[in-house]
Motif scaffolding. Structure first.
Motif, mmCIF file in Angstrom:
data_model
loop_
_atom_site.group_PDB
_atom_site.id
_atom_site.type_symbol
_atom_site.label_atom_id
_atom_site.label_comp_id
_atom_site.label_asym_id
_atom_site.label_seq_id
_atom_site.Cartn_x
_atom_site.Cartn_y
_atom_site.Cartn_z
ATOM 1 N N ALA A 79 0.783 -1.279 -0.144
ATOM 2 C CA ALA A 79 -0.022 0.007 0.051
ATOM 3 C C ALA A 79 0.896 1.288 -0.161
ATOM 4 O O ALA A 79 1.864 1.194 0.562
ATOM 5 C CB ALA A 79 -0.853 -0.064 1.143
ATOM 6 N N SER A 89 -3.924 0.504 -2.352
ATOM 7 C CA SER A 89 -3.615 -0.631 -1.720
ATOM 8 C C SER A 89 -3.873 -1.886 -2.623
ATOM 9 O O SER A 89 -4.838 -1.812 -3.735
ATOM 10 C CB SER A 89 -4.597 -1.210 -0.546
ATOM 11 O OG SER A 89 -4.311 -2.302 -0.146
ATOM 12 N N TRP A 221 4.858 -3.589 2.867
ATOM 13 C CA TRP A 221 4.155 -2.480 3.455
ATOM 14 C C TRP A 221 4.780 -1.993 4.796
ATOM 15 O O TRP A 221 4.886 -0.804 4.916
ATOM 16 C CB TRP A 221 2.858 -2.823 3.399
ATOM 17 C CG TRP A 221 1.978 -1.705 3.909
ATOM 18 C CD1 TRP A 221 1.490 -0.474 3.493
ATOM 19 C CD2 TRP A 221 1.583 -1.534 5.353
ATOM 20 N NE1 TRP A 221 1.060 0.306 4.315
ATOM 21 C CE2 TRP A 221 1.087 -0.286 5.482
ATOM 22 C CE3 TRP A 221 1.850 -2.401 6.329
ATOM 23 C CZ2 TRP A 221 0.520 0.298 6.627
ATOM 24 C CZ3 TRP A 221 1.220 -2.032 7.763
ATOM 25 C CH2 TRP A 221 0.791 -0.517 7.574
#
Length: 471
Positions: A79, A89, A221
């Motif tokens: 994301a 995302s 992420w």
């Protein structure tokens, strides 16, 4: 020590400027393309609504219309956000979440980076990397170090097709976590969701490392630093162990069912060491001990004894020129070009092919052999492998080069996408029996536990809802 949340927010938040909007609008199409395109339908609309709601908590704008939230068709857990109100995302990351509060936490974390102007400092680099993508990231620094070739062919290839937008400092990651927790509180969510989603990401990364036979890697992420556990603890402490708020678990699960999980057949499908592209009607198999990571533009091939990539480039019927261009793409501007030397022509499973190998000096005073092995699929279409091995061990990939072949219509039709489904636990179901329904032959139980945020000691009850991955 981290700044208090209120101080972090009030000292950094700025509005969305016209310049940011213009630059974001310019980068947006490139980013969407890099990650396989935008998802549409009910799942995408749901992610968009949650993202816009959490974004307005940042103070960047009170108008949800100032934000563009995109669900990306990518099998990578990632994301990110860029200035101008653009938030992203991947579907794979959404599938890993277990409630709406976790979705809001992830998107809030990314908005926090923008509110704190972290992304603004990196926007030009992020845009360049979006264009380069996995085509420019093949080798690990451990293999080629900081040499000219090594700087371009970085470890980022392991992640598939994704931006290198994660080079935030530990302080910046902490600040984004803290801002995300504040946004959760402001929106009425359970702020503990930041810690639970970080834990799921850490668990997923540990599982991937186990499946690949590598050491633990930090979630794409979550962080570029090797201590995600400390961030889980810090996020929980910031939220407060006894905090409360909405999670909207049932709503979340009802909205995300049906998402494609893992590879989209339009981009080819990895199954262990095998890669099948039903639309290009191609198949190849990596050597034993290697693993594949599929990206939007290339397939990364990694093992202890070498690295590689399978991809395509513009082809005008001249195989020599194609191979020379592939070698040229491995060096940065201003660096000496790699001379491929003699180019050998051959045929592989009825396909015209050619290859060349060049010996290249690495920054660690050792040498590596770089091979480009190309195949002509049509007068205007070609694909190729680029591989790197220690000098003298080019035979490592000989079997893979010879395995590439066309597949039949029936074989192509047999390639089906995996889908995320939500099921209700029935009487007599156990974690073990449910795990056997996962569309994986390797580690189905581990995959089921991580997907649902469970542990080996977890017990499911009739009426519970859980996620499965099926064909």
């Amino acid at each position: 020590m981290a700044l208090p949340v209120a101080q972090a927010a009030t000292s950094t938040v700025q509005s969305i400027s016209e310049k940011d909007k213009q630059e974001g609008a310019k980068a947006h199409p490139q980013l969407v393309e890099e990650f396989g395109g935008a998802e549409t339908g009910t799942q995408a609309a749901y992610v968009e609504s949650v993202g816009k709601n959490i974004a307005v908590q940042s103070g960047l704008s009170n108008a949800t219309g100032d934000f563009t939230v995109t669900l990306l068709n990518s099998p990578v857990n990632n994301a990110f956000a860029i200035p101008g109100g653009y938030i992203y995302s991947t579907r794979q990351l959404v599938a890993l979440m277990n409630n709406e509060a976790e979705l809001a936490a992830v998107l809030g974390h990314e908005v926090g980076h923008v509110a704190a102007r972290h992304s603004a400092k990196r926007q030009s680099a992020a845009t360049r990397n979006a264009v380069i993508g996995v085509l420019g990231t093949l080798l690990t620094g451990a293999l080629l170090g900081n040499s000219g070739i090594g700087q371009l062919l970085q470890q980022g290839f392991m992640q598939g097709s994704q931006l290198l937008t994660l080079k935030y400092s530990r302080k910046q990651e902490t600040e984004a976590d803290n801002l995300g927790v504040q946004y959760l509180n402001s929106a009425g969510y359970d702020p503990r969701a930041m810690s639970t989603v970080l834990q799921s990401l850490a668990n997923q990364t540990a599982l991937e490392a186990k499946l690949m036979g590598t050491t633990d890697r930090v979630p794409e992420w979550a962080s570029t630093h090797p201590d995600p556990a400390s961030r889980v603890r810090a996020a929980l402490a910031r939220a407060g162990a006894s905090s409360k708020g909405k999670t909207n678990r049932d709503l979340f699960l009802s909205k995300i069912g049906g998402l494609t999980y893992g590879d989209d057949p339009k981009q080819g499908v990895v199954d262990g060491r095998k890669f099948t592209h039903p639309f290009m009607k191609l198949y190849f198999e990596a050597p034993s001990g290697f693993y594949l990571v599929n990206g939007t533009r290339a397939v990364a091939i990694s093992g202890q004894s070498g690295k590689g990539q399978f991809t395509a480039a513009a082809y005008k019927g001249d195989m020599d020129a194609y191979i020379k261009a592939a070698f040229a793409a491995l060096t940065q501007s201003g660096q000496a070009q790699i001379d491929p030397g003699e180019i050998t022509r051959t045929t592989v499973n009825g396909i015209k092919a050619a290859y060349a190998t060049a010996r290249v000096n690495s920054s660690s005073n050792s040498q590596v052999d770089v091979t480009v092995f190309a195949y002509e699929l049509a007068a205007d279409q070609a694909v190729h492998f680029v591989t790197v091995v220690p000098a003298g061990s080019t035979s490592t990939f000989t079997g893979m080069f010879g395995s590439l072949r066309r597949i039949s219509d029936a074989e192509a039709a047999a390639v089906k996408p995996r889908k995320l489904v939500v099921v209700t636990v029935k009487k007599g179901d156990t974690v073990q029996s449910l795990a056997q329904k996962m569309a994986y032959s390797d580690a189905p139980l581990d995959r089921f536990l991580v997907l649902n945020g469970l542990t080996s000691s977890s017990i499911v009850k009739a009426g519970d809802k859980v996620k499965l991955v099926t064909y």
